[in-house]
Design a protein around this motif. Sequence first.
Motif, mmCIF file in Angstrom:
data_model
loop_
_atom_site.group_PDB
_atom_site.id
_atom_site.type_symbol
_atom_site.label_atom_id
_atom_site.label_comp_id
_atom_site.label_asym_id
_atom_site.label_seq_id
_atom_site.Cartn_x
_atom_site.Cartn_y
_atom_site.Cartn_z
ATOM 1 N N ASP A 7 38.242 41.862 46.458
ATOM 2 C CA ASP A 7 38.332 40.456 46.060
ATOM 3 C C ASP A 7 38.755 40.337 44.600
ATOM 4 O O ASP A 7 39.575 39.488 44.235
ATOM 5 N N ARG A 8 38.189 41.175 43.743
ATOM 6 C CA ARG A 8 38.560 41.151 42.326
ATOM 7 C C ARG A 8 40.013 41.556 42.133
ATOM 8 O O ARG A 8 40.723 40.998 41.290
ATOM 9 N N LEU A 9 40.494 42.518 42.929
ATOM 10 C CA LEU A 9 41.892 42.946 42.837
ATOM 11 C C LEU A 9 42.827 41.821 43.228
ATOM 12 O O LEU A 9 43.755 41.490 42.486
ATOM 13 N N ALA A 48 39.927 50.055 46.324
ATOM 14 C CA ALA A 48 40.203 48.776 45.670
ATOM 15 C C ALA A 48 39.859 48.817 44.185
ATOM 16 O O ALA A 48 40.603 48.289 43.352
ATOM 17 N N ALA A 49 38.735 49.444 43.827
ATOM 18 C CA ALA A 49 38.336 49.532 42.418
ATOM 19 C C ALA A 49 39.340 50.352 41.623
ATOM 20 O O ALA A 49 39.715 49.986 40.496
ATOM 21 N N GLU A 50 39.793 51.459 42.177
ATOM 22 C CA GLU A 50 40.780 52.298 41.495
ATOM 23 C C GLU A 50 42.103 51.557 41.348
ATOM 24 O O GLU A 50 42.747 51.615 40.291
ATOM 25 N N THR A 51 42.514 50.831 42.381
ATOM 26 C CA THR A 51 43.765 50.075 42.313
ATOM 27 C C THR A 51 43.645 48.941 41.300
ATOM 28 O O THR A 51 44.590 48.676 40.540
ATOM 29 N N LEU A 52 42.497 48.276 41.250
ATOM 30 C CA LEU A 52 42.281 47.228 40.247
ATOM 31 C C LEU A 52 42.374 47.806 38.835
ATOM 32 O O LEU A 52 43.035 47.231 37.963
#
Length: 188
Positions: A176-178, A140-144
Amino acid sequence: MERVELLTGVLAKTGDLIEGVEAGQLGLPTPCEEYDVETLVNHLVGWLLLFEARCNGRPYDADPASHRSGPDPAAEFRAAAAGLVAGWAKYGFEREVAVTGGSKLPGEMVFNMTVMEFLTHGWDLAKATGQPIPFTEEEAAETLARAEVTLPPQYRGEGMSFGHIVPVDENAPAVDRLVAFLGRHPAR
């Protein structure tokens, strides 16, 4: 995180979510307001078929928005996912790829759009069907990070592909951020 590893993980988890949909859930609403569960599954498969063909340099004349999955949409999704991953691995990212129409986009941008599409709509599907969100913090962090450099403001708002950014705590989980960055309310 290495690109092919990221894509493989996101697509495998999204395929699992499609497989987890029960027949009685097809009419349920999703966080993506214009789709019920069945429409979202068809959207996921249809767009993956397009991305797979285009990534491998093949034409795709069908309208992904009109796709109707057969009796085993998870199998259709997984077959196309394998072809997409193989295409990126074989042809690389330093090229241009046509997505829709005749215009080509940088390969890195198309890749970013792909992981955004399938992680976010996988989240939509999990939320709608009560399945656990399977994506890792790293995915998710990488996608964001990829979404932040790919999605310009002019694609947000009423009648656009993405909603306005929803405020969330900066320490919230990356998924959630994404989804908030892409206009969804993580708590709903």
